[in-house]
Design a protein around this motif. Sequence first.
Motif, short mmCIF file in Angstrom:
data_model
loop_
_atom_site.label_atom_id
_atom_site.label_comp_id
_atom_site.label_asym_id
_atom_site.label_seq_id
_atom_site.Cartn_x
_atom_site.Cartn_y
_atom_site.Cartn_z
N ASP A 1 -6.58 -0.66 1.70
CA ASP A 1 -6.32 0.54 0.90
C ASP A 1 -6.07 0.17 -0.56
O ASP A 1 -6.56 0.85 -1.48
N VAL A 2 -5.30 -0.89 -0.77
CA VAL A 2 -5.01 -1.33 -2.13
C VAL A 2 -6.29 -1.74 -2.85
O VAL A 2 -6.52 -1.38 -4.02
N PRO B 1 -3.17 3.68 -3.56
CA PRO B 1 -3.49 3.29 -2.19
C PRO B 1 -3.14 4.37 -1.15
O PRO B 1 -3.84 4.51 -0.15
N ALA C 1 0.82 -1.21 0.00
CA ALA C 1 0.00 0.00 0.00
C ALA C 1 0.85 1.26 0.00
O ALA C 1 0.35 2.36 -0.28
N LYS D 1 -5.40 5.76 1.96
CA LYS D 1 -4.90 5.77 3.35
C LYS D 1 -5.05 7.16 3.94
O LYS D 1 -5.40 7.31 5.12
#
Length: 403
Positions: free
Chosen positions: A372-373, A396, A276, A400
């Motif tokens: 997040d990814v 990502p 990420a 975040k």
Amino acid sequence: MTANRPWRGARGMAAVGVPALWSSAAFANFQLNMTPGVTSVSHRIYELHMLIFWICVAIGIVVFGVMFWSIVHHRKSRGAVAAQFHESTKVELAWTVVPVLILVGMAIPATKTLVAMEDTADADLTIKVTGYQWKWRYDYLDEKVGGETLGFYSNLKTTPQQVYGDAPKDEHYLLEVDRPLVLPVGKKVRIVTTAADVIHSWWVPSLGWKRDAIPGFINESWTRIEQPGTYRGQCAELCGKDHGFMPIVIVAMNEPDYAKWLADTKAGLLAERDSATREWSRDELMAKGASVFQTCAACHQANGQGLPGMFPPLVAGQPFAAPEPLLAPLRERGFLDGAGNIHIGSVTQHAEIVMKGIPGTPMSAYAGQLSDVEIAAVLTYIRNSWGNTLGDVVQPAAIKALR
């Protein structure tokens, strides 16, 4: 003459079909009884079932035997005359004492089995099972990854193309997942069950029991699988439109294989978290997003067209006709123009809907379900598919920051 006697064909088919029905191959699939399962609890339940079954068979033989004997030996043609009696103490004692003895004989082994089923003490590991519409999450409460509990979501692996008949169905249609629950053989596993939205029910027949997953409640169960293998189940509670799309798969491994799986899984989750922080290419995000979108396709369809009146399309400019309670939140968030057509907003607006959901609508919050990814990938995929030409590449790191 054959045309005037159609029964000859039926009799011929029966002559061939009946032996075939009782052939070894056909009889192998003709199973009416419960299966013994692969755990000590399932074996005890099976034995209890057979005990009570044979008690019922004995009662049936006695009752129907007496009834048919009475019909034959006290028929009118033999000059039988009905006996005249009232309030027979012996008869009343007999039909009171005998059923009580039968019930006590059934209650003792049943109580022992129920007590054993509820004994979750001295477990070797604890698994938390959480039901979602329409997936399961498994958390290994005794295992940590980077300071956090080891856990993952288990999603239906069957593709929308198979569901809608655009691709051939395989052997495990609607019974395969992307990440199964892996358990060690011979270890006592305590399973705590709950739900995040509506009532589900976690059921694997080979374990011998099922347990409701209720929001706000924790139900306890335990199992000790005795044989390595793959065991499948399904949600046994009608939990919504896609109730049939949340299967359960358990893979039971020997201790060395389980230890290797555990180490590999932890390493994979750490690598996923580390990924990420790097910058992803558009092609990587599109490929990852196509995979993640399988979760969304159950509602929004694989082609992004949604379901009229329930789930909006994900294609800019497409009309969405639905009751006002569903339209108002979309309009407030800028995802619906004045003509009632879908308008895909900014990345920030889009991400907030995916992460926080829309209260009062079927759109759930996925911030706690997707990394997040995964969120960055699915946003990139949606904003560049089915005619959407926004061209955004969502990283990502941006997701975040929004958290």
